[in-house]
Motif scaffolding. Structure first.
Motif, PDB file in Angstrom:
ATOM      1  N   CYS A   9       9.966  -8.351  -2.401  1.00  0.00           N
ATOM      2  CA  CYS A   9       9.491  -7.593  -3.828  1.00  0.00           C
ATOM      3  C   CYS A   9       8.726  -6.775  -3.598  1.00  0.00           C
ATOM      4  CB  CYS A   9       8.771  -9.133  -4.403  1.00  0.00           C
ATOM      5  SG  CYS A   9       7.754  -8.511  -6.130  1.00  0.00           S
ATOM      6  N   LEU A  10       8.915  -5.584  -3.853  1.00  0.00           N
ATOM      7  CA  LEU A  10       8.149  -4.360  -3.692  1.00  0.00           C
ATOM      8  C   LEU A  10       7.061  -4.161  -4.972  1.00  0.00           C
ATOM      9  CD1 LEU A  10       8.314  -1.905  -2.114  1.00  0.00           C
ATOM     10  CD2 LEU A  10       9.985  -0.922  -3.777  1.00  0.00           C
ATOM     11  N   LEU A  11       5.922  -4.203  -4.512  1.00  0.00           N
ATOM     12  CA  LEU A  11       4.546  -3.964  -5.696  1.00  0.00           C
ATOM     13  C   LEU A  11       4.237  -2.520  -5.530  1.00  0.00           C
ATOM     14  CD1 LEU A  11       2.764  -5.830  -7.241  1.00  0.00           C
ATOM     15  CD2 LEU A  11       1.184  -5.320  -5.303  1.00  0.00           C
ATOM     16  N   MET A  12       4.223  -1.738  -6.611  1.00  0.00           N
ATOM     17  CA  MET A  12       3.814  -0.490  -6.803  1.00  0.00           C
ATOM     18  C   MET A  12       2.839  -0.129  -7.680  1.00  0.00           C
ATOM     19  SD  MET A  12       7.913   0.925  -6.688  1.00  0.00           S
ATOM     20  CE  MET A  12       8.455  -0.212  -7.844  1.00  0.00           C
ATOM     21  N   GLY A  13       1.802   0.792  -7.358  1.00  0.00           N
ATOM     22  CA  GLY A  13       0.615   0.874  -8.210  1.00  0.00           C
ATOM     23  C   GLY A  13      -0.299   1.734  -7.505  1.00  0.00           C
ATOM     24  N   PRO A  14      -1.386   2.016  -8.317  1.00  0.00           N
ATOM     25  CA  PRO A  14      -2.392   2.856  -7.807  1.00  0.00           C
ATOM     26  C   PRO A  14      -3.071   1.917  -6.778  1.00  0.00           C
ATOM     27  CG  PRO A  14      -2.631   2.917 -10.434  1.00  0.00           C
ATOM     28  CD  PRO A  14      -1.526   1.686 -10.016  1.00  0.00           C
ATOM     29  N   THR A  15      -3.540   2.674  -5.668  1.00  0.00           N
ATOM     30  CA  THR A  15      -4.211   2.030  -4.829  1.00  0.00           C
ATOM     31  C   THR A  15      -5.508   1.269  -5.006  1.00  0.00           C
ATOM     32  OG1 THR A  15      -3.338   3.844  -3.242  1.00  0.00           O
ATOM     33  CG2 THR A  15      -4.989   2.349  -2.106  1.00  0.00           C
ATOM     34  N   GLU A  16      -6.277   2.075  -6.006  1.00  0.00           N
ATOM     35  CA  GLU A  16      -7.662   1.234  -6.215  1.00  0.00           C
ATOM     36  C   GLU A  16      -7.488   0.261  -7.349  1.00  0.00           C
ATOM     37  OE1 GLU A  16      -7.148   4.477  -9.134  1.00  0.00           O
ATOM     38  OE2 GLU A  16      -6.514   4.087  -7.095  1.00  0.00           O
ATOM     39  N   HIS A  17      -6.351  -0.101  -7.814  1.00  0.00           N
ATOM     40  CA  HIS A  17      -6.193  -1.055  -9.011  1.00  0.00           C
ATOM     41  C   HIS A  17      -6.628  -2.522  -8.399  1.00  0.00           C
ATOM     42  CE1 HIS A  17      -4.074  -3.608 -11.907  1.00  0.00           C
ATOM     43  NE2 HIS A  17      -4.370  -2.562 -12.801  1.00  0.00           N
ATOM     44  N   GLN A  18      -7.107  -3.051  -9.135  1.00  0.00           N
ATOM     45  CA  GLN A  18      -7.652  -4.611  -8.861  1.00  0.00           C
ATOM     46  C   GLN A  18      -6.289  -5.240  -8.261  1.00  0.00           C
ATOM     47  OE1 GLN A  18      -7.552  -7.517 -11.316  1.00  0.00           O
ATOM     48  NE2 GLN A  18      -7.948  -8.898  -9.390  1.00  0.00           N
ATOM     49  N   GLN A  19      -5.185  -5.322  -8.950  1.00  0.00           N
ATOM     50  CA  GLN A  19      -4.167  -6.229  -8.505  1.00  0.00           C
ATOM     51  C   GLN A  19      -3.606  -5.869  -7.209  1.00  0.00           C
ATOM     52  OE1 GLN A  19      -1.306  -6.174 -11.825  1.00  0.00           O
ATOM     53  NE2 GLN A  19      -2.202  -7.885 -12.500  1.00  0.00           N
ATOM     54  N   MET A  20      -3.637  -4.619  -6.768  1.00  0.00           N
ATOM     55  CA  MET A  20      -3.118  -4.139  -5.517  1.00  0.00           C
ATOM     56  C   MET A  20      -4.187  -4.647  -4.441  1.00  0.00           C
ATOM     57  SD  MET A  20      -0.739  -2.470  -3.914  1.00  0.00           S
ATOM     58  CE  MET A  20       0.041  -1.365  -5.250  1.00  0.00           C
ATOM     59  N   ALA A  21      -5.437  -4.711  -4.727  1.00  0.00           N
ATOM     60  CA  ALA A  21      -6.482  -5.115  -3.902  1.00  0.00           C
ATOM     61  C   ALA A  21      -6.298  -6.684  -3.680  1.00  0.00           C
ATOM     62  CB  ALA A  21      -7.977  -4.716  -4.426  1.00  0.00           C
ATOM     63  N   THR A  22      -6.032  -7.525  -4.925  1.00  0.00           N
ATOM     64  CA  THR A  22      -6.132  -8.892  -4.377  1.00  0.00           C
ATOM     65  C   THR A  22      -4.805  -8.986  -3.570  1.00  0.00           C
ATOM     66  OG1 THR A  22      -6.779  -9.125  -6.590  1.00  0.00           O
ATOM     67  CG2 THR A  22      -5.716 -10.950  -5.742  1.00  0.00           C
ATOM     68  N   VAL A  23      -3.680  -8.344  -3.874  1.00  0.00           N
ATOM     69  CA  VAL A  23      -2.624  -8.426  -2.848  1.00  0.00           C
ATOM     70  C   VAL A  23      -2.828  -8.117  -1.462  1.00  0.00           C
ATOM     71  CG1 VAL A  23      -0.436  -7.564  -2.263  1.00  0.00           C
ATOM     72  CG2 VAL A  23      -0.423  -8.321  -4.535  1.00  0.00           C
ATOM     73  N   LEU A  24      -3.503  -6.944  -1.301  1.00  0.00           N
ATOM     74  CA  LEU A  24      -3.747  -6.697   0.055  1.00  0.00           C
ATOM     75  C   LEU A  24      -4.787  -7.880   0.872  1.00  0.00           C
ATOM     76  CD1 LEU A  24      -4.120  -2.898  -0.272  1.00  0.00           C
ATOM     77  CD2 LEU A  24      -2.380  -4.227   0.966  1.00  0.00           C
ATOM     78  N   LYS A  25      -5.730  -8.268   0.121  1.00  0.00           N
ATOM     79  CA  LYS A  25      -6.430  -9.452   0.444  1.00  0.00           C
ATOM     80  C   LYS A  25      -5.506 -10.645   0.829  1.00  0.00           C
ATOM     81  CE  LYS A  25     -10.461 -12.003  -1.171  1.00  0.00           C
ATOM     82  NZ  LYS A  25     -10.580 -12.924   0.040  1.00  0.00           N
ATOM     83  N   SER A  26      -4.745 -10.930  -0.197  1.00  0.00           N
ATOM     84  CA  SER A  26      -3.827 -12.222   0.014  1.00  0.00           C
ATOM     85  C   SER A  26      -3.282 -12.014   1.241  1.00  0.00           C
ATOM     86  CB  SER A  26      -2.922 -12.324  -1.112  1.00  0.00           C
ATOM     87  OG  SER A  26      -3.455 -12.458  -2.300  1.00  0.00           O
ATOM     88  N   ILE A  27      -2.825 -10.828   1.595  1.00  0.00           N
ATOM     89  CA  ILE A  27      -1.779 -10.493   2.721  1.00  0.00           C
ATOM     90  C   ILE A  27      -2.688 -10.807   4.047  1.00  0.00           C
ATOM     91  CG2 ILE A  27      -1.120  -8.564   3.995  1.00  0.00           C
ATOM     92  CD1 ILE A  27       0.520  -8.001   1.412  1.00  0.00           C
ATOM     93  N   ALA A  28      -3.940 -10.138   3.895  1.00  0.00           N
ATOM     94  CA  ALA A  28      -5.024 -10.163   5.307  1.00  0.00           C
ATOM     95  C   ALA A  28      -5.567 -11.642   5.313  1.00  0.00           C
ATOM     96  CB  ALA A  28      -6.185  -9.257   4.739  1.00  0.00           C
ATOM     97  N   ASP A  29      -5.837 -12.559   4.181  1.00  0.00           N
ATOM     98  CA  ASP A  29      -6.297 -13.695   4.411  1.00  0.00           C
ATOM     99  C   ASP A  29      -5.460 -14.565   4.842  1.00  0.00           C
ATOM    100  OD1 ASP A  29      -8.808 -12.755   3.339  1.00  0.00           O
ATOM    101  OD2 ASP A  29      -8.660 -13.530   1.474  1.00  0.00           O
TER     102      ASP A  29
END
Ligand SMILES: Cc1cc2nc3c(=O)[nH]c(=O)nc-3n(C[C@H](O)[C@H](O)[C@H](O)COP(=O)(O)OP(=O)(O)OC[C@H]3O[C@@H](n4cnc5c(N)ncnc54)[C@H](O)[C@@H]3O)c2cc1C
Length: 377
Positions: free
Chosen positions: A90-110
């Protein structure tokens, strides 16, 4: 655990079919009721595909539940011998600073999720069917893909029946009446008594339980299918995709390889009104937003849709579902308000329903979605 409990499952759709399977697998005596039949398309399931993803952009607290669901998806596929889910990414696309992108990157890191971050150049090379804008990021969630909703509901219901469940089709439940030590289920055919009832009626929740102390906003959701103008559109990988902002939308290549299904987020859908009178006609003006999205982000799709379908879904104010005992009725377990993201988690919710119905508690981390101490309106 009391495996011999008699449990009613009211609504054998997405969650109810999974609950019936998990309850029957644990030896409970299960009786299901549905106003139609498992696998129908007049509610929240239908339309051939649903996205499965590991990186949750709404709230990273779902990730442990997704892992539990993941194991149960494999188990249901093994037990039924059917391919219910295809992991095409699943490809997630959108502004880097958008909250949903931040949550995805956090989910991935955590949670150490399998993913790739793509810059604009590598995205253009690998997935030329999509355009992104300046400042956008793209993340490919690799343990993701699509689920077949109709096949899933039917397979889970059938498996439950093989394990001893009985399902009353075309039998709407009119009333759920808590009584001392149990619950009565009333239909036009009469009344049956149970130890516990699991209520999974999706968009009919306000209809069946008019005194619910929380708002579940029932929306009418449109899906539209489009055919590419080139044979190469799909490429080799065929991921599902989501654009977070400025307009939240998602899409899935059809399993038959002919078209691409597009959908929009909650705010872009109008209230459904009476679930028994759903307006299934899509007006031309309702398509303008899809045409605009195609022009901006997927210009090689023909903007004339080849299929349009309408569904319903219940949304809570926080978008967190309601899972747990119904206030004032300890023998009634409610699962409602899945807010547009319940399908991927449905085997886990079915298992949690079985925990709650049989043991009164669940080992899964569900405090954040529980009906207990729920304060939101
Ligand atoms: C268009 C659309 C796209 C979506 N995309 C995704 C996605 O990509 N990924 C994802 O994870 N989630 C997605 N979702 C969300 C997901 O599909 C829902 O959260 C989920 O299907 C809700 O399941 P449910 O069991 O609550 O409702 P349903 O599946 O609608 O089941 C309710 C059942 O109850 C029955 N019923 C109703 N009233 C009665 C009664 N009185 N007596 C007996 N039976 C009754 C109905 O007939 C129905 O079978 C999407 C939803 C929609 C609508």
């Amino acid at each position: 655990m009391s495996a011999s409990k008699r449990v009613a499952v009211v609504g054998v759709g997405t969650m109810g079919s999974q609950a019936a399977w998990r309850l029957a697998a644990r030896g409970a005596e299960v009786v299901g009721y549905d106003r139609y039949a498992p696998g129908h398309d007049r509610s929240a399931a239908g339309g051939e595909t649903r996205i499965f993803r590991s990186a949750h952009f709404e709230d990273s607290r779902y990730v442990p539940l997704l892992k539990h669901a993941d194991a149960l998806w494999e188990e249901l596929q093994r037990e039924t011998g059917r391919e219910l889910r295809s992991l095409t990414g699943c490809l997630l696309m959108g502004p880097t600073e958008h909250q949903q992108m931040a949550t995805v990157l956090k989910s991935i890191a955590d949670h150490g999720l399998d993913h790739e971050v793509l810059d604009a150049e590598s995205l253009a090379k690998r997935f030329p069917q999509f355009r992104i804008e300046d400042g956008d990021a793209a993340v490919l969630d690799r343990h993701a893909g699509f689920i077949r909703p109709e096949l899933t509901v039917q397979s889970a219901a059938r498996r439950a029946e093989q394990l001893g469940a009985r399902i009353h089709r075309y039998t709407p439940v009119r009333e759920i009446v808590p009584v001392a030590g149990g619950v009565e289920i009333r239909t036009d055919a009469g009344t049956e008594s149970f130890d516990t009832a699991v209520v999974t009626v999706g968009p009919w929740v306000n209809d069946l339980l008019p005194d619910l102390p929380w708002d579940v906003d029932i929306r009418r959701l449109i899906n539209a299918w489009y055919v590419p103008t080139t044979d190469t559109w799909f490429g080799q990988e065929r991921p599902a995709f989501i654009r977070t902002a400025p307009t939240h939308c998602y899409g899935l290549p059809s399993p038959d390889g002919v078209s691409v299904k597009l959908g929009l987020s909650r705010a872009l859908h109008r209230p459904a009104g009476d679930p028994n009178q759903l307006d299934r006609t899509v007006q031309p003006e309702e398509l303008e937003i899809f045409t605009d999205l195609i022009g901006r982000y997927m210009p090689d799709l023909n903007p004339d849709p080849t299929r349009l379908s309408v569904y319903m879904e219940g949304y809570t104010e926080s978008s967190r579902p309601l899972v747990g005992p119904l206030p004032g009725a300890e023998n009634v377990v409610l699962l409602a308000g899945f807010s547009g993201h319940g399908f991927k988690l449905s085997p886990a919710f079915g298992d949690i329903a079985a925990d709650l119905a049989l043991d009164g508690t669940s080992p899964q981390p569900i405090d954040f979605i529980s009906t207990l101490d729920r304060t939101e309106a």
